[in-house]
Scaffold this active site. Structure first.
Site, PDB file in Angstrom:
ATOM      1  CE  LYS A  23      -4.332   1.244   0.104  1.00 48.03           C
ATOM      2  NZ  LYS A  23      -5.522   0.596  -0.467  1.00 48.03           N
ATOM      3  CG  ASP A  54      -7.282   3.520  -1.227  1.00 44.16           C
ATOM      4  OD1 ASP A  54      -7.892   2.451  -1.154  1.00 44.16           O
ATOM      5  OD2 ASP A  54      -7.264   4.341  -0.283  1.00 44.16           O
TER       6      ASP A  54
HETATM    7  P1  NAP Z   1     -12.730   7.902  -3.369  1.00 43.19           P
HETATM    8  O1  NAP Z   1     -13.231   7.651  -4.739  1.00 43.19           O
HETATM    9  O2  NAP Z   1     -11.668   8.902  -3.160  1.00 43.19           O
HETATM   10  O3  NAP Z   1     -13.987   8.245  -2.445  1.00 43.19           O
HETATM   11  C1  NAP Z   1     -13.905   8.322  -1.057  1.00 43.19           C
HETATM   12  C2  NAP Z   1     -15.229   8.831  -0.528  1.00 43.19           C
HETATM   13  O4  NAP Z   1     -15.209   8.807   0.890  1.00 43.19           O
HETATM   14  C3  NAP Z   1     -15.500  10.269  -0.922  1.00 43.19           C
HETATM   15  O5  NAP Z   1     -16.894  10.441  -1.013  1.00 43.19           O
HETATM   16  C4  NAP Z   1     -14.939  11.047   0.259  1.00 43.19           C
HETATM   17  O6  NAP Z   1     -15.557  12.310   0.414  1.00 43.19           O
HETATM   18  C5  NAP Z   1     -15.284  10.135   1.400  1.00 43.19           C
HETATM   19  N1  NAP Z   1     -14.299  10.295   2.478  1.00 43.19           N
HETATM   20  C6  NAP Z   1     -12.966  10.116   2.399  1.00 43.19           C
HETATM   21  N2  NAP Z   1     -12.374  10.360   3.579  1.00 43.19           N
HETATM   22  C7  NAP Z   1     -13.359  10.720   4.399  1.00 43.19           C
HETATM   23  C8  NAP Z   1     -13.406  11.102   5.749  1.00 43.19           C
HETATM   24  N3  NAP Z   1     -12.277  11.157   6.495  1.00 43.19           N
HETATM   25  N4  NAP Z   1     -14.616  11.390   6.295  1.00 43.19           N
HETATM   26  C9  NAP Z   1     -15.755  11.316   5.544  1.00 43.19           C
HETATM   27  N5  NAP Z   1     -15.773  10.970   4.251  1.00 43.19           N
HETATM   28  C10 NAP Z   1     -14.604  10.674   3.693  1.00 43.19           C
HETATM   29  O7  NAP Z   1     -12.174   6.541  -2.712  1.00 43.19           O
HETATM   30  P2  NAP Z   1     -12.692   5.060  -2.935  1.00 43.19           P
HETATM   31  O8  NAP Z   1     -11.785   4.420  -3.913  1.00 43.19           O
HETATM   32  O9  NAP Z   1     -14.164   5.056  -3.155  1.00 43.19           O
HETATM   33  O10 NAP Z   1     -12.350   4.406  -1.520  1.00 43.19           O
HETATM   34  C11 NAP Z   1     -13.289   4.356  -0.446  1.00 43.19           C
HETATM   35  C12 NAP Z   1     -12.882   3.276   0.544  1.00 43.19           C
HETATM   36  O11 NAP Z   1     -12.855   2.005  -0.130  1.00 43.19           O
HETATM   37  C13 NAP Z   1     -11.495   3.415   1.167  1.00 43.19           C
HETATM   38  O12 NAP Z   1     -11.521   2.878   2.482  1.00 43.19           O
HETATM   39  C14 NAP Z   1     -10.628   2.544   0.286  1.00 43.19           C
HETATM   40  O13 NAP Z   1      -9.448   2.108   0.941  1.00 43.19           O
HETATM   41  C15 NAP Z   1     -11.585   1.386   0.054  1.00 43.19           C
HETATM   42  N6  NAP Z   1     -11.285   0.550  -1.105  1.00 43.19           N
HETATM   43  C16 NAP Z   1     -11.229   1.069  -2.368  1.00 43.19           C
HETATM   44  C17 NAP Z   1     -10.982   0.235  -3.449  1.00 43.19           C
HETATM   45  C18 NAP Z   1     -10.981   0.743  -4.849  1.00 43.19           C
HETATM   46  O14 NAP Z   1     -10.857  -0.091  -5.762  1.00 43.19           O
HETATM   47  N7  NAP Z   1     -11.156   2.008  -5.107  1.00 43.19           N
HETATM   48  C19 NAP Z   1     -10.731  -1.140  -3.228  1.00 43.19           C
HETATM   49  C20 NAP Z   1     -10.819  -1.648  -1.935  1.00 43.19           C
HETATM   50  C21 NAP Z   1     -11.090  -0.799  -0.885  1.00 43.19           C
HETATM   51  P3  NAP Z   1     -14.765  13.630  -0.099  1.00 43.19           P
HETATM   52  O15 NAP Z   1     -14.675  13.480  -1.570  1.00 43.19           O
HETATM   53  O16 NAP Z   1     -15.615  14.774   0.350  1.00 43.19           O
HETATM   54  O17 NAP Z   1     -13.448  13.569   0.609  1.00 43.19           O
END
Ligand code: NAP
Length: 439
Positions: free
Chosen positions: A114, A154
């Site tokens: 990571k 991520d």
């Molecule tokens: P993303 O597209 O950047 O979206 C993250 C979302 O969560 C946004 O709506 C963001 O709001 C919100 N957020 C982030 N930090 C926050 C906080 N501290 N408090 C409240 N809201 C928050 O990211 P993502 O890829 O969807 O990832 C979301 C989660 O899934 C993470 O835990 C990541 O590790 C996990 N994940 C992702 C993948 C993948 O393939 N993308 C795979 C496995 C796990 P704002 O835009 O307002 O910040």
């Protein structure tokens, strides 16, 4: 953990895994004889570096860059890059640790890693994002490679950022190869990768329900987040007949009782990078609540009546009070799209209530699994169709469910997918480490 509070997220993740491994250690003593615990909690390598980039005003900025290469027992390091101001060594270390077991659970040959930076992409111009990504890759490129370490996206890292990172890697090395996943389709990406984590979380929920003689059709769902995972969770829920009624970002949450409008959500978050509050402009019948109006210590997404919950924003976004509110409102299933979104106290409540609970390392493994499918396509120079990748994703999610479910049964804790996922994921990595000697 008390002597090193700066690693609190990492200790939280380690504790959760080790607690559920104790029945395995009682049964199979050789893991302790091989000192496997001490070996597996220590990353193989942690890289921390300075990222120096120039903003649009000509000012030189400095951010911290990280890559944790946690475990390569079963394959090259694989895991995303996170760009968010909250990123610290502890966050990246906990994510790398979790990633090791998640990747093992997929049944594919990928180790755990990571990385990321405390860089805040919000409010930055396209040129500034490019400048940052190029500076980040100017150090990272020497540590990665298609059979060494293959980063992905991520939080804060999507197709645009992967593009700038890939361009810089190619410029520095002269090699066009599958060194990153989450690439856009015309230049090496895989169909379904964008959708994979959200779709996979819903497929996992579908497996849990079907196994209990139930289905997704007609279910009301609470979803947090408004990013990649949340959007494609919502899309797949609609496709399978359920109704997602919430979403959230770091500023507030939307409750739309008749169902979140997916097109509006995509427009706001994928095209405009706009705050969720703007959703009200086209849907005045929805309710918007800013974080400042949340009850103290609560995430209001978890206070709406729902059958199923999909935490899809970030770590520790669902605490004990939120868990109790979900249970009181009739929630029967929690599938974690995010990594470690539920606090240990919340997980305890779900397990005590014996609802269907899928930890992130099982439910959100569809993203990394599809990344591995992207690596396979890059290595063979062939692109698979959407339906072919989707079918493989579905099968992988089914296999993960079955493996966690059967392992829970084997240890006389039927339905405990925390224990099942941790033991199944651990066993494969630990056995490989033992086979490979004192590594
Ligand atoms: P993303 O597209 O950047 O979206 C993250 C979302 O969560 C946004 O709506 C963001 O709001 C919100 N957020 C982030 N930090 C926050 C906080 N501290 N408090 C409240 N809201 C928050 O990211 P993502 O890829 O969807 O990832 C979301 C989660 O899934 C993470 O835990 C990541 O590790 C996990 N994940 C992702 C993948 C993948 O393939 N993308 C795979 C496995 C796990 P704002 O835009 O307002 O910040």
């Amino acid at each position: 953990a008390k002597s090193s509070p700066s690693q609190s997220e990492f200790y939280q993740a380690v504790l959760e895994v080790l607690e559920s491994l104790s029945p395995l250690f009682e049964k199979e003593k050789h893991y302790l004889d091989q000192n496997i615990i001490e070996r597996i909690v220590e990353p193989e390598r942690q890289i921390m570096f300075r990222v120096t980039w120039v903003d649009d005003k000509g000012k030189i900025n400095v951010n911290k860059g990280y890559r944790v290469e946690f475990n390569s027992a079963i394959g090259p390091y694989k895991g995303g890059l996170r760009f968010h101001p909250s990123v610290s060594a502890s966050i990246i270390k906990f994510l790398g640790f979790e990633q090791t077991f998640k990747n093992s659970l997929t049944g594919l040959a990928i180790g755990g890693g990571k990385g990321g930076s405390d860089f805040d992409p919000k409010g930055k111009s396209d040129n500034e994002i490019m400048s940052f990504c190029q500076a980040f890759m100017s150090e990272l490129y020497r540590h990665i490679g298609p059979t060494i370490d293959v980063p992905a996206g991520d939080i804060g890292v999507g197709g645009r950022e992967i593009g700038y990172l890939f361009g810089q890697y190619k410029r520095l090395t002269g090699r066009y190869e599958g060194v990153l996943t989450g690439k856009r389709i015309p230049w090496g990406g895989s169909l379904v990768r964008t959708e994979a984590t959200g779709y996979g979380a819903v497929y996992f929920a579908q497996n849990m329900l079907q196994n209990a003689g139930d289905h997704l059709d007609g279910k009301i769902c609470a979803v947090s987040g408004a990013g990649n995972v949340a959007i494609y969770t919502i899309e797949k829920l609609y496709q399978l007949g359920a109704t997602p009624v919430t979403c959230s970002d770091s500023r507030g949450m939307i409750y739309h009782k008749s169902g979140i409008n997916l097109e509006t959500l995509k427009q706001l978050k994928e095209k405009q990078q706009a705050p969720l509050q703007n959703y009200l402009q086209t849907h005045p019948d929805a309710v918007y609540k800013p974080v400042a109006d949340y009850a103290p210590g609560r995430n209001e997404v978890w206070s709406v009546p729902c059958d199923l919950a999909f935490p899809s924003a970030t770590q520790n976004e669902l605490n004990q009070a939120d868990a109790l509110a979900l249970l009181a409102n009739g929630c029967k299933l929690v599938a974690e799209g995010a990594n470690m979104p539920s606090t240990p106290e919340a997980v305890e409540e779900f397990l005590k209530a014996r609802i269907h609970y899928a930890p992130g390392k099982a439910a959100n493994a569809g993203g990394v699994a599809t990344s591995q499918l992207e690596m396979a396509q890059n290595a063979s120079m062939i692109q698979w169709s959407f339906d072919e990748v989707d079918l493989r994703l579905k099968n992988i999610m089914k296999n993960i469910f079955t493996s966690a479910w059967e392992t829970a049964d084997e240890f006389n804790q039927p339905g405990n997918l925390v224990l099942g996922a941790n033991i199944a994921g651990f066993r494969k990595v630990a056995d490989a480490m033992i086979d490979q000697g004192a590594v």
